[in-house]
Motif scaffolding. Structure first.
Motif, mmCIF file in Angstrom:
data_model
loop_
_atom_site.group_PDB
_atom_site.id
_atom_site.type_symbol
_atom_site.label_atom_id
_atom_site.label_comp_id
_atom_site.label_asym_id
_atom_site.label_seq_id
_atom_site.Cartn_x
_atom_site.Cartn_y
_atom_site.Cartn_z
ATOM 1 N N MET A 1 -10.241 -21.439 89.987
ATOM 2 C CA MET A 1 -10.953 -22.091 91.083
ATOM 3 C C MET A 1 -11.560 -21.017 91.993
ATOM 4 S SD MET A 1 -9.324 -24.651 93.862
ATOM 5 C CE MET A 1 -10.268 -26.057 94.269
ATOM 6 N N ARG A 2 -12.803 -21.222 92.301
ATOM 7 C CA ARG A 2 -13.487 -20.248 93.147
ATOM 8 C C ARG A 2 -13.074 -20.435 94.597
ATOM 9 N NH1 ARG A 2 -19.644 -20.550 92.101
ATOM 10 N NH2 ARG A 2 -19.278 -22.114 93.679
ATOM 11 N N ASP A 3 -13.012 -19.327 95.315
ATOM 12 C CA ASP A 3 -12.677 -19.443 96.729
ATOM 13 C C ASP A 3 -13.951 -19.438 97.575
ATOM 14 O OD1 ASP A 3 -13.482 -16.795 96.865
ATOM 15 O OD2 ASP A 3 -11.486 -16.001 97.211
ATOM 16 N N VAL A 4 -13.773 -19.607 98.852
ATOM 17 C CA VAL A 4 -14.897 -19.732 99.784
ATOM 18 C C VAL A 4 -15.772 -18.484 99.780
ATOM 19 C CG1 VAL A 4 -15.495 -20.027 102.223
ATOM 20 C CG2 VAL A 4 -13.618 -21.331 101.229
ATOM 21 N N ILE A 5 -15.167 -17.321 99.664
ATOM 22 C CA ILE A 5 -15.940 -16.077 99.677
ATOM 23 C C ILE A 5 -16.841 -15.998 98.451
ATOM 24 C CG2 ILE A 5 -15.790 -13.554 99.570
ATOM 25 C CD1 ILE A 5 -13.263 -13.808 101.317
ATOM 26 N N ASP A 6 -16.322 -16.394 97.281
ATOM 27 C CA ASP A 6 -17.148 -16.414 96.076
ATOM 28 C C ASP A 6 -18.329 -17.358 96.244
ATOM 29 O OD1 ASP A 6 -15.548 -14.602 94.681
ATOM 30 O OD2 ASP A 6 -14.304 -16.194 93.824
ATOM 31 N N GLN A 7 -18.077 -18.514 96.813
ATOM 32 C CA GLN A 7 -19.152 -19.487 97.035
ATOM 33 C C GLN A 7 -20.188 -18.946 98.017
ATOM 34 O OE1 GLN A 7 -16.911 -22.891 98.294
ATOM 35 N NE2 GLN A 7 -16.564 -23.605 96.201
ATOM 36 N N ALA A 8 -19.707 -18.310 99.087
ATOM 37 C CA ALA A 8 -20.624 -17.749 100.086
ATOM 38 C C ALA A 8 -21.474 -16.650 99.472
ATOM 39 C CB ALA A 8 -19.840 -17.222 101.285
ATOM 40 N N ASN A 9 -20.860 -15.805 98.654
ATOM 41 C CA ASN A 9 -21.611 -14.735 97.997
ATOM 42 C C ASN A 9 -22.657 -15.299 97.047
ATOM 43 O OD1 ASN A 9 -20.384 -12.585 99.282
ATOM 44 N ND2 ASN A 9 -18.778 -12.418 97.764
ATOM 45 N N GLU A 10 -22.299 -16.335 96.337
ATOM 46 C CA GLU A 10 -23.252 -16.962 95.420
ATOM 47 C C GLU A 10 -24.436 -17.548 96.183
ATOM 48 O OE1 GLU A 10 -23.449 -20.766 92.454
ATOM 49 O OE2 GLU A 10 -21.594 -19.613 92.472
ATOM 50 N N ILE A 11 -24.160 -18.218 97.284
ATOM 51 C CA ILE A 11 -25.218 -18.801 98.113
ATOM 52 C C ILE A 11 -26.125 -17.707 98.668
ATOM 53 C CG2 ILE A 11 -25.687 -20.018 100.278
ATOM 54 C CD1 ILE A 11 -23.087 -21.632 99.665
ATOM 55 N N ALA A 12 -25.514 -16.645 99.160
ATOM 56 C CA ALA A 12 -26.295 -15.540 99.722
ATOM 57 C C ALA A 12 -27.193 -14.915 98.653
ATOM 58 C CB ALA A 12 -25.368 -14.492 100.324
ATOM 59 N N GLN A 13 -26.656 -14.743 97.448
ATOM 60 C CA GLN A 13 -27.452 -14.156 96.376
ATOM 61 C C GLN A 13 -28.605 -15.068 95.966
ATOM 62 O OE1 GLN A 13 -27.045 -10.932 95.079
ATOM 63 N NE2 GLN A 13 -29.104 -11.460 94.383
ATOM 64 N N LEU A 14 -28.344 -16.357 95.879
ATOM 65 C CA LEU A 14 -29.406 -17.303 95.528
ATOM 66 C C LEU A 14 -30.525 -17.280 96.566
ATOM 67 C CD1 LEU A 14 -27.297 -20.347 94.290
ATOM 68 C CD2 LEU A 14 -28.805 -18.902 92.902
ATOM 69 N N GLU A 15 -30.139 -17.265 97.828
ATOM 70 C CA GLU A 15 -31.144 -17.239 98.902
ATOM 71 C C GLU A 15 -31.926 -15.929 98.876
ATOM 72 O OE1 GLU A 15 -33.370 -18.668 102.099
ATOM 73 O OE2 GLU A 15 -32.022 -19.708 100.740
ATOM 74 N N LEU A 16 -31.229 -14.827 98.665
ATOM 75 C CA LEU A 16 -31.906 -13.531 98.593
ATOM 76 C C LEU A 16 -32.878 -13.502 97.421
ATOM 77 C CD1 LEU A 16 -32.268 -10.691 99.676
ATOM 78 C CD2 LEU A 16 -30.321 -9.992 98.281
ATOM 79 N N ASP A 17 -32.445 -13.989 96.259
ATOM 80 C CA ASP A 17 -33.328 -14.053 95.099
ATOM 81 C C ASP A 17 -34.570 -14.890 95.407
ATOM 82 O OD1 ASP A 17 -31.510 -12.525 93.702
ATOM 83 O OD2 ASP A 17 -30.679 -14.229 92.577
#
Length: 73
Positions: free
Chosen positions: A1-17
């Motif tokens: 199960m992914r934690d909040v930090i993993d989710q936040a990093n994924e969101i940040a990367q998607l937005e940056l991309d």
């Protein structure tokens, strides 16, 4: 199960991309200081993300808040 930090990093990367892919559409100059926390925005960020107004930390918080907001709809 992914934690909040993993989710936040994924969101940040998607937005940056997304921002990098669409950077041609940004107009105006980037702020030298974040409009949320007033911390200096690094020169490299200002050059890469034309028109940026938030530091990376505030941008990430903003994206997380938008993501939570979308999920609550």
């Amino acid at each position: 199960m992914r934690d909040v930090i993993d989710q936040a990093n994924e969101i940040a990367q998607l937005e940056l991309d997304h921002l990098i892919a669409e950077r041609k559409t940004f107009q105006g100059e980037s702020a030298t200081h974040c409009i949320e926390c007033n911390e200096p925005i690094p020169e490299k960020r200002r050059q890469l993300i034309k028109g940026c107004q938030l530091c990376a930390d505030c941008q990430q918080l903003n994206e997380m808040q938008r993501s939570v907001s979308r999920k609550q709809r």
